[in-house]
Motif scaffolding. Structure first.
Motif, short mmCIF file in Angstrom:
data_model
loop_
_atom_site.label_atom_id
_atom_site.label_comp_id
_atom_site.label_asym_id
_atom_site.label_seq_id
_atom_site.Cartn_x
_atom_site.Cartn_y
_atom_site.Cartn_z
N GLY A 260 -55.21 26.60 -10.97
CA GLY A 260 -54.59 27.01 -12.22
C GLY A 260 -53.08 27.00 -12.13
O GLY A 260 -52.39 26.58 -13.07
N LEU A 261 -52.55 27.42 -11.01
CA LEU A 261 -51.10 27.41 -10.81
C LEU A 261 -50.56 25.98 -10.82
O LEU A 261 -49.50 25.71 -11.41
CB LEU A 261 -50.75 28.10 -9.50
CG LEU A 261 -49.27 28.18 -9.15
CD1 LEU A 261 -48.54 29.05 -10.16
CD2 LEU A 261 -49.09 28.72 -7.75
N LEU A 262 -51.27 25.06 -10.19
CA LEU A 262 -50.86 23.65 -10.22
C LEU A 262 -50.85 23.12 -11.65
O LEU A 262 -49.95 22.36 -12.04
CB LEU A 262 -51.78 22.80 -9.35
CG LEU A 262 -51.67 23.00 -7.85
CD1 LEU A 262 -52.69 22.12 -7.13
CD2 LEU A 262 -50.27 22.69 -7.37
N GLY A 263 -51.83 23.51 -12.43
CA GLY A 263 -51.86 23.10 -13.84
C GLY A 263 -50.70 23.65 -14.63
O GLY A 263 -50.11 22.96 -15.47
N LEU A 264 -50.33 24.89 -14.36
CA LEU A 264 -49.18 25.49 -15.04
C LEU A 264 -47.88 24.79 -14.66
O LEU A 264 -47.02 24.55 -15.51
CB LEU A 264 -49.09 26.99 -14.73
CG LEU A 264 -50.18 27.85 -15.37
CD1 LEU A 264 -50.11 29.27 -14.83
CD2 LEU A 264 -50.02 27.87 -16.88
N VAL A 265 -47.74 24.44 -13.39
CA VAL A 265 -46.55 23.71 -12.95
C VAL A 265 -46.51 22.34 -13.63
O VAL A 265 -45.45 21.89 -14.07
CB VAL A 265 -46.53 23.58 -11.41
CG1 VAL A 265 -45.47 22.60 -10.95
CG2 VAL A 265 -46.31 24.95 -10.78
N TRP A 266 -47.67 21.68 -13.75
CA TRP A 266 -47.71 20.40 -14.44
C TRP A 266 -47.24 20.54 -15.88
O TRP A 266 -46.48 19.70 -16.37
CB TRP A 266 -49.13 19.83 -14.40
CG TRP A 266 -49.24 18.55 -15.16
CD1 TRP A 266 -48.97 17.30 -14.69
CD2 TRP A 266 -49.60 18.40 -16.54
NE1 TRP A 266 -49.16 16.38 -15.70
CE2 TRP A 266 -49.54 17.03 -16.84
CE3 TRP A 266 -49.97 19.29 -17.54
CZ2 TRP A 266 -49.83 16.53 -18.10
CZ3 TRP A 266 -50.26 18.79 -18.79
CH2 TRP A 266 -50.20 17.43 -19.07
N CYS A 267 -47.68 21.61 -16.56
CA CYS A 267 -47.27 21.83 -17.95
C CYS A 267 -45.77 22.04 -18.05
O CYS A 267 -45.12 21.51 -18.96
CB CYS A 267 -48.00 23.04 -18.54
SG CYS A 267 -49.73 22.75 -18.86
N ILE A 268 -45.20 22.79 -17.13
CA ILE A 268 -43.76 23.03 -17.14
C ILE A 268 -42.99 21.73 -16.96
O ILE A 268 -42.04 21.44 -17.70
CB ILE A 268 -43.38 24.06 -16.05
CG1 ILE A 268 -43.92 25.44 -16.42
CG2 ILE A 268 -41.87 24.10 -15.85
CD1 ILE A 268 -43.85 26.45 -15.30
N VAL A 269 -43.43 20.92 -16.01
CA VAL A 269 -42.76 19.64 -15.76
C VAL A 269 -42.92 18.70 -16.97
O VAL A 269 -41.97 18.04 -17.39
CB VAL A 269 -43.31 18.99 -14.47
CG1 VAL A 269 -42.83 17.56 -14.31
CG2 VAL A 269 -42.93 19.83 -13.27
N TYR A 270 -44.11 18.66 -17.54
CA TYR A 270 -44.39 17.79 -18.69
C TYR A 270 -43.49 18.14 -19.88
O TYR A 270 -42.89 17.26 -20.50
CB TYR A 270 -45.87 17.92 -19.05
CG TYR A 270 -46.32 17.05 -20.19
CD1 TYR A 270 -46.55 15.69 -20.01
CD2 TYR A 270 -46.55 17.59 -21.46
CE1 TYR A 270 -46.98 14.90 -21.05
CE2 TYR A 270 -46.98 16.80 -22.50
CZ TYR A 270 -47.19 15.47 -22.29
OH TYR A 270 -47.61 14.68 -23.33
N VAL A 271 -43.38 19.42 -20.20
CA VAL A 271 -42.57 19.85 -21.33
C VAL A 271 -41.08 19.68 -21.02
O VAL A 271 -40.30 19.29 -21.90
CB VAL A 271 -42.92 21.30 -21.73
CG1 VAL A 271 -41.95 21.85 -22.75
CG2 VAL A 271 -44.35 21.37 -22.27
N ALA A 272 -40.68 19.94 -19.79
CA ALA A 272 -39.27 19.75 -19.43
C ALA A 272 -38.86 18.29 -19.56
O ALA A 272 -37.77 17.98 -20.05
CB ALA A 272 -39.02 20.25 -18.01
N ARG A 273 -39.73 17.37 -19.15
CA ARG A 273 -39.43 15.94 -19.31
C ARG A 273 -39.36 15.56 -20.79
O ARG A 273 -38.53 14.75 -21.18
CB ARG A 273 -40.50 15.10 -18.62
CG ARG A 273 -40.36 15.06 -17.14
CD ARG A 273 -41.40 14.14 -16.55
NE ARG A 273 -41.34 14.16 -15.10
CZ ARG A 273 -42.27 13.69 -14.32
NH1 ARG A 273 -43.37 13.14 -14.84
NH2 ARG A 273 -42.15 13.73 -13.01
N ALA A 274 -40.23 16.14 -21.59
CA ALA A 274 -40.22 15.84 -23.03
C ALA A 274 -38.93 16.35 -23.66
O ALA A 274 -38.35 15.68 -24.51
CB ALA A 274 -41.43 16.48 -23.70
#
Length: 79
Positions: free
Chosen positions: A23-37
């Motif tokens: 779950g933590l890895l998924g949250l980090v992925w979401c943070i990176v995805y939105v930051a790139r956007a």
């Protein structure tokens, strides 16, 4: 050498920790995805579309983390 004995509670604790880590890895992925956007200077409509795609992953990751932590706590209390 004796074989290490593992109780069901040990498995509950380690399984919950693994779930929380996923779950933590998924949250980090979401943070990176939105930051790139945000950095790509998208239009308002494109940004909304990206955020719409990230929201289910974010909620699912948060759910996995919470369930994993609950399993860890349950395993500790019952052990």
């Amino acid at each position: 050498m004796e074989a290490a004995e593992h109780s069901i509670f040990d498995l509950l604790i380690w399984g919950g920790a693994s779930l929380s880590f996923i779950g933590l890895l998924g949250l980090v992925w979401c943070i990176v995805y939105v930051a790139r956007a945000r950095r790509s200077k998208l239009s308002d409509e494109e940004m909304r579309g990206r955020l719409r795609r990230a929201l289910p992953m974010n909620l699912g990751s948060l759910f996995l983390s919470v369930i994993g932590l609950m399993l860890v706590i349950l395993g500790i209390f019952l052990a």
